[in-house]
Design an enzyme around this catalytic site. Structure first.
Site, short mmCIF file in Angstrom:
data_model
loop_
_atom_site.label_atom_id
_atom_site.label_comp_id
_atom_site.label_asym_id
_atom_site.label_seq_id
_atom_site.Cartn_x
_atom_site.Cartn_y
_atom_site.Cartn_z
N TYR A 1 38.19 18.82 13.31
CA TYR A 1 38.39 19.40 14.63
C TYR A 1 38.57 18.31 15.67
CZ TYR A 1 37.69 22.47 18.65
OH TYR A 1 37.86 23.15 19.83
N HIS B 1 41.99 17.26 17.96
CA HIS B 1 41.96 17.22 19.42
C HIS B 1 42.22 15.82 19.97
CE1 HIS B 1 40.62 21.33 19.07
NE2 HIS B 1 40.88 21.46 20.36
N TRP C 1 49.49 26.50 17.95
CA TRP C 1 48.21 25.79 17.91
C TRP C 1 47.17 26.63 17.19
CZ3 TRP C 1 46.58 21.01 18.39
CH2 TRP C 1 45.21 20.77 18.52
#
Length: 104
Positions: free
Chosen positions: A18, A22, A76
């Site tokens: 994750y 990002h 996304w």
């Protein structure tokens, strides 16, 4: 400025992935968020529970509510669905959080 806070949840063992995704947030996503009034957006992780806490400041609720309808946002969501709890449309399962305190 409108303040928003949400809770999401990662699948176990997906925190590193994750964060990686990002760190490499698509430029189109950055542009989209800014174009829809995001002035600040931070996400925090509780490693014990895998819960994510998102905090953002936006200019306009109606403009912000257009984000999910965009093609780039839906791409996304598709990209993130394998590492976090999602709804049938691949949007993250979220819970809005109520602000109960602010130090000024």
């Amino acid at each position: 400025m409108i303040k928003k806070a949400i809770r999401m949840k990662l699948y176990p063992g997906m925190a590193e992935e994750y964060e990686k995704r990002h760190r490499n947030l698509w430029p189109e996503m950055v542009e989209l968020l800014k174009a829809h009034g995001a002035k600040s957006y931070s996400i925090f992780l509780d490693k014990e529970t895998n819960f994510l806490f998102g905090y953002l400041e936006i200019e306009d609720e109606a403009l912000w509510n257009e984000v999910p309808k965009t093609e780039i946002n839906q791409k996304w969501w598709d990209y993130m669905k394998d590492i976090m709890d999602t709804n049938p449309d691949h949007s993250p399962v979220t819970a809005d959080l109520q602000q109960v305190f602010e130090l000024r």
